[in-house]
Design an enzyme around this catalytic site. Structure first.
Site, PDB file in Angstrom:
ATOM      1  N   GLU A 126     -53.604 -72.379 -14.049  1.00  0.00           N
ATOM      2  CA  GLU A 126     -52.192 -72.516 -14.433  1.00  0.00           C
ATOM      3  C   GLU A 126     -51.693 -73.937 -14.163  1.00  0.00           C
ATOM      4  O   GLU A 126     -52.058 -74.543 -13.161  1.00  0.00           O
ATOM      5  CB  GLU A 126     -51.401 -71.496 -13.597  1.00  0.00           C
ATOM      6  CG  GLU A 126     -49.961 -71.341 -13.932  1.00  0.00           C
ATOM      7  CD  GLU A 126     -49.297 -70.233 -13.084  1.00  0.00           C
ATOM      8  OE1 GLU A 126     -49.926 -69.180 -12.834  1.00  0.00           O
ATOM      9  OE2 GLU A 126     -48.152 -70.444 -12.664  1.00  0.00           O
ATOM     10  N   GLU A 130     -41.376 -76.063 -13.312  1.00  0.00           N
ATOM     11  CA  GLU A 130     -40.419 -75.037 -12.904  1.00  0.00           C
ATOM     12  C   GLU A 130     -39.110 -75.697 -12.475  1.00  0.00           C
ATOM     13  O   GLU A 130     -39.113 -76.825 -11.969  1.00  0.00           O
ATOM     14  CB  GLU A 130     -40.972 -74.204 -11.748  1.00  0.00           C
ATOM     15  CG  GLU A 130     -42.000 -73.171 -12.185  1.00  0.00           C
ATOM     16  CD  GLU A 130     -42.576 -72.381 -11.025  1.00  0.00           C
ATOM     17  OE1 GLU A 130     -42.562 -71.151 -11.087  1.00  0.00           O
ATOM     18  OE2 GLU A 130     -43.035 -73.007 -10.050  1.00  0.00           O
TER      19      GLU A 130
END
Ligand SMILES: *[C@@H]1O[C@H](CO)[C@@H](O)[C@H](O)[C@H]1NC(C)=O
Ligand SMILES: *[C@@H]1O[C@H](CO)[C@@H](O)[C@H](O)[C@H]1NC(C)=O
Ligand SMILES: *[C@@H]1O[C@H](CO)[C@@H](O)[C@H](O)[C@H]1NC(C)=O
Ligand SMILES: *[C@@H]1O[C@H](CO)[C@@H](O)[C@H](O)[C@H]1NC(C)=O
Ligand SMILES: *[C@@H]1O[C@H](CO)[C@@H](O)[C@H](O)[C@H]1NC(C)=O
Ligand SMILES: *[C@@H]1O[C@H](CO)[C@@H](O)[C@H](O)[C@H]1NC(C)=O
Ligand SMILES: *[C@@H]1O[C@H](CO)[C@@H](O)[C@H](O)[C@H]1NC(C)=O
Length: 373
Positions: A126, A130
């Site tokens: 990943e 964010e």
């Protein structure tokens, strides 16, 4: 919540070992055989969600989870958390094996609200952007290898010149087998070298798709206290709705492939064990296909539809008028007017052609492929 919760949890993993089970994949290919093949992107694609939103029934994007995904004309696709349990997410049906991902977006405001734009693989590699709704000064970058969420130094925050909730910014991930770069509005914030990710063991290196989403880490009825704290505190849904807006995406697969397969994979999770099946990918065909025009039409804003219809009717009416004039004038005034009117007609026809061309090339539309200089 799934993958998003997984990302957030890394930060508090040591405190919350039980919730890690939320990190999700349908088929973990490092200890399971027969995990499904993945459609490659195998090329470049631009999605201007500010023109179209994300059409329902899209063969390229898949909506998931509770919550509304809509769009604002000239702004982009909107992802809304309006009440407890909302965590709307969209993921691409295409995967990239090393590549580039640019997203122009505006993060959602609101205490405990998390906006995210990430790349993720089925074996839980990943790469993340964010944004915490209550933090108006910093963005977060993070990465994971094979779902290893042990607390480490993976996550890094970066100070921004402007609040990510106030305006659109270009967040780019450039990912090769040797290094990952995170870029903000043309400035490189961070580079991760392969060897610095636990000697490569934690380095993301399997086909990843694009996932865009928003969730309420501050929802106390769904999350543990550690998550709520990480997300910036308790979410008060009366302050909502909380909206993240994605203007556009550019994706470029650095591998030219039709399909990625796990057939040769072992527990290493190494990119060298990913089977690359060459050819032109179905998703790229779909993106480039003129049948996409139908979707584009459906997705067009009302104003543009009226404009195009009016344009077409106008052109038709003009042509008829021209024809009428032509017959009368031809008899009365001879050849000169005739020629002028014909030229007018040709110009109209050319304009119609240009409309068609723009439609087909996706200027108005959804997911045109582009060649970038
Ligand atoms: C495979 O690994 C995943 C993730 O570590 C785990 O959740 C799952 O139980 C494992 N499955 C098998 C069959 O070992
Ligand atoms: C994608 O864009 C790059 C330039 O950025 C170009 O070299 C490459 O040929 C393009 N690939 C496709 C399939 O269009
Ligand atoms: C739509 O998005 C593209 C790419 O981010 C941008 O260049 C363009 O200006 C946007 N259009 C509008 C009307 O905002
Ligand atoms: C925003 O994040 C940075 C980095 O983690 C932190 O130093 C700062 O205190 C945060 N601000 C708020 C308002 O939470
Ligand atoms: C997970 O990552 C941590 C931190 O980098 C590392 O110490 C640990 O060995 C890794 N676990 C596995 C199974 O690779
Ligand atoms: C986003 O930034 C990258 C890296 O600086 C740049 O190459 C790219 O053209 C930008 N994309 C958009 C859509 O503005
Ligand atoms: C990563 O590798 C490059 C050379 O390939 C080097 O210049 C850079 O300093 C390295 N980055 C870090 C953080 O070690």
């Amino acid at each position: 919540m799934k993958f998003l919760a997984g990302s957030a949890l890394a930060v508090v993993a040591a405190l919350l070992p039980t919730t890690l089970a939320q990190t999700h994949t349908d088929c973990f290919p490092l200890n399971t055989t027969g995990c499904p093949d993945m459609s490659a992107l195998g090329g470049n694609a631009t999605f201007n969600f500010n023109n179209t939103g994300i059409p329902d029934g899209s063969k390229i994007w898949e909506k998931q989870n509770q919550g509304t995904i809509d769009w604002l004309e000239d702004k982009g696709a909107t992802f809304t958390v309006a009440r407890s349990g909302d965590s709307p997410m969209v993921q691409s049906k295409f995967y990239m094996l090393f590549g580039r991902f640019e997203v122009v977006m505006r993060a959602a405001d609101g205490q405990g609200i998390v906006s995210s734009a990430i790349l993720q693989s089925e074996d839980l590699d990943e790469i993340d952007w964010e944004f915490l709704g209550s933090n108006h000064t910093h963005c977060l970058t993070n990465y994971y290898g094979k779902g290893n969420t042990t607390v480490g130094d993976r996550g890094k925050e970066f100070k921004m010149d402007a609040a990510p909730q106030d305006d659109f910014h270009n967040y780019t991930i450039d990912w090769t087998k040797d290094r990952i770069q995170w870029w903000l509005d043309g400035n490189m914030l961070r580079q991760l070298n392969y060897s610095d990710a636990l000697g490569g063991k934690n380095y993301p290196q399997t086909p990843m798709n694009v996932r865009l989403g928003i969730w309420a880490g501050g929802d106390t009825s769904h999350n543990d206290p550690g998550v709520v704290e990480w997300a910036g505190g308790k979410t008060n849904f009366d302050d909502g709705p909380f909206v993240m807006t994605v203007q556009s995406i550019y994706a470029q697969d650095y591998t030219s492939a039709a399909t990625y397969s796990w057939a040769d994979m072992d527990s290493s999770g190494s990119w060298e064990k990913v089977k690359v099946i060459t050819g032109k990918s179905d998703v790229l065909k779909e993106i480039e296909s003129p049948s996409g025009v139908k979707n584009r039409w459906k997705a067009l804003p009302q104003g543009a539809k009226i404009g195009i219809i009016a344009g077409a009717i106008g052109a038709f009416a003009l042509a008829m008028l021209a024809l009428l004039f032509c017959c009368i004038k031809q008899r009365r005034a001879g050849r000169r007017e005739h020629a002028a009117l014909l030229a007018e007609e040709e110009k109209d026809a050319a304009e119609l052609q240009e409309y068609k061309r723009q439609m087909q090339s996706g200027k108005f539309g959804f997911g045109s492929t582009v060649h970038r200089i």
